[in-house]
Every structure is written in structure tokens, then in C-alpha cells.
Design an enzyme around this catalytic site. Structure first.
Site, PDB file in Angstrom:
ATOM      1  N   GLY A  13       4.480  -7.276  -7.404  1.00  0.00           N
ATOM      2  CA  GLY A  13       3.609  -7.462  -8.307  1.00  0.00           C
ATOM      3  C   GLY A  13       2.223  -6.809  -8.284  1.00  0.00           C
ATOM      4  O   GLY A  13       2.236  -5.829  -7.265  1.00  0.00           O
ATOM      5  N   LEU A  14       1.154  -7.306  -8.769  1.00  0.00           N
ATOM      6  CA  LEU A  14      -0.188  -6.367  -8.638  1.00  0.00           C
ATOM      7  C   LEU A  14      -0.897  -7.110  -7.321  1.00  0.00           C
ATOM      8  O   LEU A  14      -1.399  -8.171  -7.197  1.00  0.00           O
ATOM      9  CB  LEU A  14      -1.046  -6.705  -9.843  1.00  0.00           C
ATOM     10  CG  LEU A  14      -2.413  -6.062  -9.887  1.00  0.00           C
ATOM     11  CD1 LEU A  14      -2.049  -4.584  -9.861  1.00  0.00           C
ATOM     12  CD2 LEU A  14      -3.007  -6.194 -11.036  1.00  0.00           C
ATOM     13  N   HIS A  15      -0.629  -6.271  -6.375  1.00  0.00           N
ATOM     14  CA  HIS A  15      -0.980  -6.653  -4.993  1.00  0.00           C
ATOM     15  C   HIS A  15      -1.949  -5.786  -4.161  1.00  0.00           C
ATOM     16  O   HIS A  15      -2.591  -5.162  -4.551  1.00  0.00           O
ATOM     17  CB  HIS A  15       0.293  -6.773  -3.927  1.00  0.00           C
ATOM     18  CG  HIS A  15       0.772  -5.506  -3.718  1.00  0.00           C
ATOM     19  ND1 HIS A  15       0.609  -4.514  -2.483  1.00  0.00           N
ATOM     20  CD2 HIS A  15       1.946  -4.919  -4.567  1.00  0.00           C
ATOM     21  CE1 HIS A  15       1.325  -3.672  -2.858  1.00  0.00           C
ATOM     22  NE2 HIS A  15       2.174  -3.681  -3.829  1.00  0.00           N
ATOM     23  N   ALA A  16      -2.449  -6.477  -2.974  1.00  0.00           N
ATOM     24  CA  ALA A  16      -3.725  -6.130  -2.307  1.00  0.00           C
ATOM     25  C   ALA A  16      -3.921  -4.686  -2.150  1.00  0.00           C
ATOM     26  O   ALA A  16      -5.094  -4.121  -2.346  1.00  0.00           O
ATOM     27  CB  ALA A  16      -4.027  -6.783  -1.247  1.00  0.00           C
ATOM     28  N   VAL A  19      -4.523  -2.588  -5.486  1.00  0.00           N
ATOM     29  CA  VAL A  19      -5.704  -3.398  -6.149  1.00  0.00           C
ATOM     30  C   VAL A  19      -7.058  -2.599  -5.531  1.00  0.00           C
ATOM     31  O   VAL A  19      -8.207  -2.221  -5.938  1.00  0.00           O
ATOM     32  CB  VAL A  19      -5.882  -5.030  -5.955  1.00  0.00           C
ATOM     33  CG1 VAL A  19      -7.285  -5.435  -6.489  1.00  0.00           C
ATOM     34  CG2 VAL A  19      -4.748  -5.282  -6.845  1.00  0.00           C
TER      35      VAL A  19
END
Length: 87
Positions: A13-16, A19
Site C-alpha cells: 500500500g502507501l507505505h513509509a 511517502v
């Protein structure tokens, strides 16, 4: 205002990592409002924990909005991070 949609394909998913790269990419643009929208939640793209709190999973679509100066340049920078990170 410039906006685009992006479907997250990364299994995490939209991970660290991506981001963090987005946060760094938009940091110089202090005069623009940059948001990531997922379902009914909005997150300031300059704030890593705000974006992470969206909890975007694989296969889900986000909308990125940019309002202010250099809108297209900022949108392109964010898209480039997503594509280069295979997000």
C-alpha cells in the site's frame, strides 16, 4: 488547481518509503496547498504521519490535489515518485 488520481499497486500500500520521498519532493513548495485524498479523508502531503494515517491499501485509488504556484510541476514531481517507486 491541478489534480490527478493514482491507483496504488504496491502490495504494501502507501507505505513509509514513498511517502517520505513525496514529503521531501514537495517541501520546497511552501506556497502551495498539496493534499492527498482517500475516501472521505484528506492529508497534507507535507506531513508524513498525516499521509500514513490514510492507510491506503493495494488496489485503492487516491486523489492528489495541488493548489497554488507551480501546480503542474508539483503534480509531476509526485507522480514521478509514485512511478519510480512502483507504488
Amino acid at each position: 488547481m491541478v489534480q490527478f488520481q493514482y491507483t496504488v499497486s504496491d502490495p504494501m500500500g502507501l507505505h513509509a518509503r514513498p511517502v517520505g520521498l513525496v514529503v521531501r519532493a514537495v517541501a520546497p513548495y511552501k506556497d502551495s496547498c498539496i493534499n492527498i485524498i482517500y475516501r472521505d479523508k484528506h492529508a497534507d502531503a507535507r506531513r508524513m504521519f498525516s499521509v500514513m494515517a490514510l492507510q491506503v491499501k493495494q488496489g485503492e485509488t487516491i486523489t492528489v490535489t495541488v493548489d497554488g504556484g507551480k501546480e503542474q510541476e508539483i503534480a509531476d514531481a509526485i507522480k514521478n515518485v509514485f512511478v519510480s517507486e512502483k507504488l
